[in-house]
Design a protein around this motif. Sequence first.
Motif, short mmCIF file in Angstrom:
data_model
loop_
_atom_site.label_atom_id
_atom_site.label_comp_id
_atom_site.label_asym_id
_atom_site.label_seq_id
_atom_site.Cartn_x
_atom_site.Cartn_y
_atom_site.Cartn_z
N ALA A 19 0.81 -1.21 0.00
CA ALA A 19 0.00 0.00 0.00
C ALA A 19 0.85 1.26 0.00
N ASN A 20 2.08 1.17 0.52
CA ASN A 20 2.96 2.33 0.57
C ASN A 20 3.77 2.50 -0.69
N GLN A 21 3.60 1.63 -1.68
CA GLN A 21 4.35 1.71 -2.91
C GLN A 21 3.42 2.02 -4.06
N HIS A 22 3.92 2.78 -5.01
CA HIS A 22 3.10 3.22 -6.14
C HIS A 22 3.87 2.96 -7.42
N ASP A 23 3.22 2.22 -8.34
CA ASP A 23 3.84 1.96 -9.63
C ASP A 23 3.57 3.15 -10.53
N ALA A 24 4.59 3.97 -10.76
CA ALA A 24 4.41 5.21 -11.50
C ALA A 24 4.07 4.96 -12.95
N ARG A 25 4.26 3.74 -13.46
CA ARG A 25 3.97 3.45 -14.85
C ARG A 25 2.47 3.45 -15.13
N GLN A 26 1.63 3.47 -14.07
CA GLN A 26 0.20 3.55 -14.27
C GLN A 26 -0.20 4.95 -14.74
N THR A 27 0.66 5.93 -14.52
CA THR A 27 0.36 7.29 -14.93
C THR A 27 0.38 7.40 -16.45
N ALA A 28 -0.63 8.09 -17.01
CA ALA A 28 -0.68 8.25 -18.47
C ALA A 28 0.53 9.02 -18.94
N PRO A 29 1.09 8.65 -20.10
CA PRO A 29 2.34 9.26 -20.55
C PRO A 29 2.23 10.74 -20.86
N HIS A 30 1.01 11.24 -21.15
CA HIS A 30 0.86 12.64 -21.52
C HIS A 30 0.46 13.52 -20.34
N THR A 31 0.42 12.96 -19.14
CA THR A 31 0.08 13.74 -17.96
C THR A 31 1.30 13.89 -17.06
N VAL A 32 1.24 14.92 -16.21
CA VAL A 32 2.30 15.15 -15.23
C VAL A 32 1.70 14.97 -13.85
N GLN A 33 2.27 14.08 -13.07
CA GLN A 33 1.80 13.83 -11.71
C GLN A 33 2.32 14.92 -10.79
N ARG A 34 1.46 15.48 -9.98
CA ARG A 34 1.84 16.58 -9.09
C ARG A 34 1.78 16.12 -7.63
N TYR A 35 2.84 16.45 -6.90
CA TYR A 35 2.95 16.07 -5.50
C TYR A 35 3.25 17.30 -4.65
N ARG A 36 3.03 17.12 -3.36
CA ARG A 36 3.39 18.19 -2.43
C ARG A 36 4.90 18.26 -2.23
N ALA A 37 5.55 17.09 -2.19
CA ALA A 37 7.01 17.04 -2.03
C ALA A 37 7.54 15.76 -2.66
N ILE A 38 8.78 15.83 -3.13
CA ILE A 38 9.48 14.68 -3.69
C ILE A 38 10.87 14.62 -3.07
N TRP A 39 11.32 13.41 -2.72
CA TRP A 39 12.67 13.20 -2.19
C TRP A 39 13.41 12.23 -3.11
N VAL A 40 14.59 12.62 -3.57
CA VAL A 40 15.45 11.71 -4.34
C VAL A 40 16.85 11.78 -3.73
N SER A 41 17.55 10.68 -3.77
CA SER A 41 18.91 10.66 -3.23
C SER A 41 19.72 9.61 -3.96
N ASP A 42 21.02 9.60 -3.69
CA ASP A 42 21.93 8.57 -4.19
C ASP A 42 21.80 8.41 -5.71
N VAL A 43 21.89 9.54 -6.41
CA VAL A 43 21.85 9.55 -7.87
C VAL A 43 23.20 9.12 -8.43
N HIS A 44 24.28 9.57 -7.79
CA HIS A 44 25.66 9.23 -8.16
C HIS A 44 25.98 9.62 -9.60
N LEU A 45 25.66 10.87 -9.94
CA LEU A 45 26.09 11.41 -11.22
C LEU A 45 27.61 11.39 -11.27
#
Length: 334
Positions: free
Chosen positions: A60-86
């Motif tokens: 329930a705490n996981q969301h498969d983002a591929r369900q989002t339609a390709p022509h839409t943009v999902q909007r959130y209150r906040a996003i956290w990303v880390s450990d990209v290692h560019l």
Amino acid sequence: MVHAIRFARGCLARAAHKLRGSAAGTPPLPVALAAFMPPSGLDAPAARPAPAATPALSDANQHDARQTAPHTVQRYRAIWVSDVHLGTAGCQADYLLDFLKHNESERLYLVGDIIDGWQLRRGWYWPQSHNDVVQKLLRKARKGTEVIYVPGNHDEMARQFDGLAFGDITVREDAVHVTATGRHLWVVHGDLFDGVVQHARWLAYLGDSLYTVILALNRHFNRVRARLGFPYWSLSQYLKHQVKNAVNYINSFEHAMVEEARRRGCDGVICGHIHKAEIREVDGQLYCNDGDWVESLSALVETMEGELKIVYWTTLLDPPAPPRARRRRAALPA
């Protein structure tokens, strides 16, 4: 060698030109970074093929983002990303760029190890896709997203700028995020609670080298899977979670993080560092790890209603265009 010197000279010239055009004092961070980055060409429109159908995740705490339609943009209150290692060959920059294109937020937290300074000191590696990610992050900040950069151990050189706002990006050693439901969550990378990093740095460097080898095997493994029509799967993460000592280390790390969050008067912690995305209760505190972009290809998001979810982005909605063949110059008439 001559080519490298010419390239460095060109970078310095662009930096000097942009810094001379900025206001007196400390230049904005986007200007300082963009001076060393060639144009990315991200604004060019591209066709968006429909994504492959995939089953939803059971957690329930996981969301498969591929369900989002390709022509839409999902909007959130906040996003956290880390450990990209560019700056490393193991970085999945194309997937992160695709994620950033299809997801917007009021706040974007970069929770450490965005650029891998350890690897860049060993040898320079910076393909166009890594440059595109940097440009996309800077563009989000310019367009109104509040971007907060919390450095980690691989980009610890940025910690000296704690508390400073460089243009549209704020650098913080840690932060406290208040959710829509009123929860106070401590945001930190987490390496300061890693005994190996703090007290046996040589062992951390050795482990990083071995980890790089495993990621190289992981790339070849997934290249074969892609040709067979299978989605991305992390061999390195699977191997790591089969080792009992690694599992015990992760459990100890989680307990240490939530204990410090409680000491600071927070209701939980959001961190990265160990490359294991998870949301769960630990010792009565909320423990959230946003994962990484070399193994799990995951991010943590907060919906407008205040619900926290882990988003996995293992399928590209906009696959990168194939490289164009260079046109041969027509021979000049004699």
